[in-house]
Motif scaffolding. Structure first.
Motif, PDB file in Angstrom:
ATOM      1  N   PHE A  82       0.828  -1.210   0.000  1.00  0.00           N
ATOM      2  CA  PHE A  82       0.000   0.000   0.000  1.00  0.00           C
ATOM      3  C   PHE A  82       0.869   1.270   0.000  1.00  0.00           C
ATOM      4  O   PHE A  82       1.932   1.292   0.610  1.00  0.00           O
ATOM      5  N   VAL A  86      -1.335   0.454   6.352  1.00  0.00           N
ATOM      6  CA  VAL A  86      -2.462   0.450   7.285  1.00  0.00           C
ATOM      7  C   VAL A  86      -1.950   0.177   8.705  1.00  0.00           C
ATOM      8  O   VAL A  86      -1.107  -0.690   8.912  1.00  0.00           O
ATOM      9  N   PHE A  88      -2.688  -0.964  12.711  1.00  0.00           N
ATOM     10  CA  PHE A  88      -3.579  -1.860  13.462  1.00  0.00           C
ATOM     11  C   PHE A  88      -3.272  -1.719  14.941  1.00  0.00           C
ATOM     12  O   PHE A  88      -2.108  -1.819  15.325  1.00  0.00           O
ATOM     13  N   LYS A  89      -4.289  -1.559  15.756  1.00  0.00           N
ATOM     14  CA  LYS A  89      -4.068  -1.589  17.202  1.00  0.00           C
ATOM     15  C   LYS A  89      -4.008  -3.038  17.631  1.00  0.00           C
ATOM     16  O   LYS A  89      -4.958  -3.785  17.407  1.00  0.00           O
ATOM     17  N   GLY A  90      -2.920  -3.437  18.220  1.00  0.00           N
ATOM     18  CA  GLY A  90      -2.836  -4.799  18.745  1.00  0.00           C
ATOM     19  C   GLY A  90      -2.070  -5.769  17.859  1.00  0.00           C
ATOM     20  O   GLY A  90      -1.407  -6.646  18.366  1.00  0.00           O
ATOM     21  N   LEU A  91      -2.171  -5.622  16.545  1.00  0.00           N
ATOM     22  CA  LEU A  91      -1.422  -6.558  15.690  1.00  0.00           C
ATOM     23  C   LEU A  91       0.029  -6.111  15.599  1.00  0.00           C
ATOM     24  O   LEU A  91       0.330  -4.926  15.567  1.00  0.00           O
ATOM     25  N   LEU A  99       1.849 -14.090   8.413  1.00  0.00           N
ATOM     26  CA  LEU A  99       0.819 -14.247   7.385  1.00  0.00           C
ATOM     27  C   LEU A  99       1.453 -14.235   6.004  1.00  0.00           C
ATOM     28  O   LEU A  99       1.122 -15.051   5.144  1.00  0.00           O
TER      29      LEU A  99
ATOM     30  N   ARG B 216     -10.609  -1.749  26.408  1.00  0.00           N
ATOM     31  CA  ARG B 216     -10.837  -2.092  25.006  1.00  0.00           C
ATOM     32  C   ARG B 216     -12.027  -3.035  24.914  1.00  0.00           C
ATOM     33  O   ARG B 216     -12.062  -4.036  25.626  1.00  0.00           O
ATOM     34  N   GLU B 242      -8.582   5.797  28.812  1.00  0.00           N
ATOM     35  CA  GLU B 242      -8.727   5.589  27.369  1.00  0.00           C
ATOM     36  C   GLU B 242      -9.738   4.484  27.125  1.00  0.00           C
ATOM     37  O   GLU B 242      -9.618   3.387  27.648  1.00  0.00           O
ATOM     38  N   ASP B 244     -11.503   2.474  24.083  1.00  0.00           N
ATOM     39  CA  ASP B 244     -11.393   2.228  22.658  1.00  0.00           C
ATOM     40  C   ASP B 244     -12.286   1.033  22.318  1.00  0.00           C
ATOM     41  O   ASP B 244     -12.134  -0.028  22.917  1.00  0.00           O
ATOM     42  N   GLU B 280      -9.926  -0.503   5.343  1.00  0.00           N
ATOM     43  CA  GLU B 280      -8.573  -0.716   4.804  1.00  0.00           C
ATOM     44  C   GLU B 280      -7.805  -1.782   5.593  1.00  0.00           C
ATOM     45  O   GLU B 280      -6.949  -2.470   5.033  1.00  0.00           O
ATOM     46  N   GLN B 281      -8.155  -1.960   6.884  1.00  0.00           N
ATOM     47  CA  GLN B 281      -7.513  -3.028   7.659  1.00  0.00           C
ATOM     48  C   GLN B 281      -7.909  -4.395   7.100  1.00  0.00           C
ATOM     49  O   GLN B 281      -7.081  -5.287   6.944  1.00  0.00           O
ATOM     50  N   LEU B 285      -5.295  -7.226   5.158  1.00  0.00           N
ATOM     51  CA  LEU B 285      -5.132  -8.633   5.534  1.00  0.00           C
ATOM     52  C   LEU B 285      -5.597  -9.561   4.410  1.00  0.00           C
ATOM     53  O   LEU B 285      -5.070 -10.653   4.240  1.00  0.00           O
ATOM     54  N   MET B 298      -8.910 -11.845  13.014  1.00  0.00           N
ATOM     55  CA  MET B 298      -7.534 -11.514  13.384  1.00  0.00           C
ATOM     56  C   MET B 298      -7.441 -10.096  13.961  1.00  0.00           C
ATOM     57  O   MET B 298      -6.729  -9.856  14.938  1.00  0.00           O
ATOM     58  N   GLY B 302      -6.300  -9.349  17.780  1.00  0.00           N
ATOM     59  CA  GLY B 302      -5.168  -8.451  18.032  1.00  0.00           C
ATOM     60  C   GLY B 302      -5.582  -7.293  18.928  1.00  0.00           C
ATOM     61  O   GLY B 302      -4.887  -6.940  19.880  1.00  0.00           O
ATOM     62  N   PHE B 303      -6.736  -6.734  18.656  1.00  0.00           N
ATOM     63  CA  PHE B 303      -7.248  -5.588  19.415  1.00  0.00           C
ATOM     64  C   PHE B 303      -7.426  -5.935  20.885  1.00  0.00           C
ATOM     65  O   PHE B 303      -7.196  -5.117  21.769  1.00  0.00           O
ATOM     66  N   ARG B 305      -5.788  -8.329  22.465  1.00  0.00           N
ATOM     67  CA  ARG B 305      -4.645  -9.115  22.935  1.00  0.00           C
ATOM     68  C   ARG B 305      -4.205  -8.661  24.323  1.00  0.00           C
ATOM     69  O   ARG B 305      -4.207  -7.531  24.666  1.00  0.00           O
TER      70      ARG B 305
END
Lengths: 239, 305
Positions: A82, A86, A88-91, A99, B216, B242, B244, B280-281, B285, B298, B302-303, B305
């Motif tokens: 891209f 992008v 990512f929160k957490g990844l 992957l 979260r 926070e 989220d 876009e996320q 992927l 996924m 992850g969010f 985690r």
């Protein structure tokens, strides 16, 4: 790899972005260039399946992939870096690399690629792909990840954007290595002369049309002729 | 221990066998196993259901496991656990509750945990809530956590509830002493018709005290979540909250920040964001070979985690 685009058009809100593009890409290193708004990114996104063309067909090695979803195109060997990576929160960086490699098996190779873009794998593997990474870091990770897949076709959308001069050097090496070590093809959207100079072929897009497609040096000459001409708007009253 | 109990123990406390160090395993309303050490004592309360966990001053690098498992449909209990952590300690406390309800009656566990943390001590508290079972009976949990941090103390709370619990009200109240700080990482995922309310209220009473509350949440399907993060700055202090959240399907999330400054040197910040998974996320992927559903899973994993 042979990629054919047949009569590809893309319109949005009544505006024509791509106008009946016909291309056959069979060389291993092809650069796509052209002015802003000429449709370069749109073309790349259509190949990956991120955008659906208004009309036309996409043929990969003789197979019509126009209606395939993104993930199936990924499985057929198309990768995409891209322009704006992008977040990512957490990844984590390692999650996406896994992957890209489909498992842990070749993780050490992934680490080697991170090192090539100037990032120490040990430091970055567990970093989250969130706002704590700078734009330049995100960009280098994105490129490393795409190169790591080493697929039949790797598309890079303006890889140089947001990269400092020092990192740009190593970026060129990543592409050269990808070229040498895999049998895959590379399509790069770029404005950078250093990238255009090493391309086998260059596609010059203008206003949604292919203005010129040919060998690197030939298209470069064509481009330098256009850019050396003064703007006709400014000079029309001088004669 | 039955196979089901073993499985539940693994889910809530990540234990394959009896843990090392002090522990108290509560199963279907009774103490099923207990171990104390030279530094950590566990005493059954006499007037109410529950235990006192007493940790001697100077105890370092030791842990206490106190998991609760309920597999009897219809069991309802209120349990009081008090932790007395002496000065200069560095300990990890792993709690958690798992309800497996295959019957028609509601099962419910309300745990009230109180922490008295001594001067200069450091505590990591991990609490995981888990529910499963095919019965029509609901799985209900209402944990209350009360924290009192003395001077120069630090406490990290990692609390999570990843699906399986039908209805929950989770309340945390804390008072923070001089130069002490509390960090909470709370993660919650609801689906189906589940309802979860999380309330955290922190009084920053001490000079140079601080807190960082991070919540979260992911609300899927028809579930409902409510998060209230409240900080009172009663002294020269730093507080950050926070919230989220990712919202999916027909989920509903209500996030309420509450900041109250009663001292001119109190610095309090609240951030809250609710939104769906960014398109876009998913696309990114998918370019790596995942289907849309796999990409979604996924991102959520992850969010949280």
């Amino acid at each position: 790899m042979i990629l054919e685009l047949k009569n590809i058009s893309y319109e949005i809100d009544g505006k024509v972005i791509l106008d009946n593009i016909n291309l056959k890409i069979e060389d291993r290193f092809v650069a796509v260039t052209g002015p802003n708004g000429s449709g370069k990114s749109t073309l790349a996104k259509i190949i990956m399946g991120l955008l659906t063309p208004t009309s036309g067909r996409i043929i990969l090695d003789g197979e019509d992939i126009t209606d395939l979803p993104i993930n199936e195109r990924a499985d057929k060997g198309i990768s995409f870096a891209f322009q704006q990576p992008v977040r990512f929160k957490g990844l984590r960086v390692g999650d996406l690399l896994k992957l890209a490699y489909k498992g842990e098996k070749k993780l050490s190779e992934a680490c080697a690629i991170l090192s090539e873009v100037g990032l120490c794998a040990r430091d970055y593997q567990d970093r989250e792909l969130n706002d704590t990474l700078s734009g330049g870091e995100m960009k280098r990770i994105e490129i490393a990840m795409t190169a790591a897949r080493g697929t039949a076709l790797s598309i890079f959308d303006e890889p140089e954007a947001g990269i400092d001069l020092w990192s740009f050097q190593s970026l060129i090496r990543v592409f050269e290595k990808l070229y040498r070590k895999t049998s895959g093809s590379i399509v790069i959207i770029s404005h950078q002369e250093r990238i255009l100079a090493i391309a086998d072929k260059i596609i010059y897009l203008k206003e949604g049309k292919v203005e010129k497609y040919g060998k690197g040096e030939e298209v470069l000459r064509f481009i330098s002729n256009i850019s050396s001409k003064p703007c006709s708007e400014l000079t029309k009253n001088l004669d | 221990m039955t196979e089901l109990e073993r499985h539940m123990l693994k889910e809530v406390a990540e234990l394959d066998s009896l843990p090392v160090g002090a522990y108290n395993i509560r199963s279907n309303g009774k103490s099923a196993a207990r171990n104390t050490t030279a530094n950590i004592d566990i005493v059954t309360k006499e007037e109410v259901s529950g235990i006192d966990i007493i940790i001697k001053p100077g105890t370092k690098n030791q842990s206490v496991h106190i998991p609760v498992i309920i597999s009897e449909s219809g069991l309802k209990e209120v349990v009081y656990n008090d932790f007395y952590i002496g000065e200069d300690c560095d300990v990890t406390i792993i709690a958690g509750c798992g309800i497996s309800n295959c019957g028609g009656s509601d099962s419910r566990h309300d745990g009230v945990h109180s922490f008295h943390v001594g001067k200069n001590s450091k505590v990591r508290y991990v609490e995981k809530h888990y529910g499963e079972g095919t019965g029509k009976g609901k799985r209900l949990m209402n944990p209350t956590t009360v924290v009192e941090l003395g001077e120069d103390a630090y406490m990290l709370m990692e609390t999570s509830q990843i699906s399986g619990v039908d209805d929950t009200i989770r309340e945390t109240r804390a008072t923070i002493g001089d130069r002490s700080s509390l960090v909470i990482h709370d993660k919650i995922l609801t689906d189906g018709k589940q309802k979860a309310v999380a309330k955290m209220f922190v009084d920053l009473d001490g000079e140079d005290s601080g807190c960082d509350l991070i919540s979260r949440g992911v609300a899927k399907e028809d579930s409902y979540q409510e998060v209230i993060l409240g900080i009172n700055g009663n002294n020269k202090c730093n507080g950050h909250a926070e919230c989220d959240s990712i919202i999916m399907d027909r989920g509903v999330i209500l996030a309420t920040p509450q900041l109250k400054a009663e001292n001119v040197d109190a610095s309090l910040i609240h951030e809250a964001a609710i939104g769906k998974i960014a398109g876009e996320q998913l696309l990114k992927l998918m370019t790596l070979g995942l289907t849309e559903k796999e990409a979604e899973d996924m991102i959520v994993k992850g969010f949280l985690r």
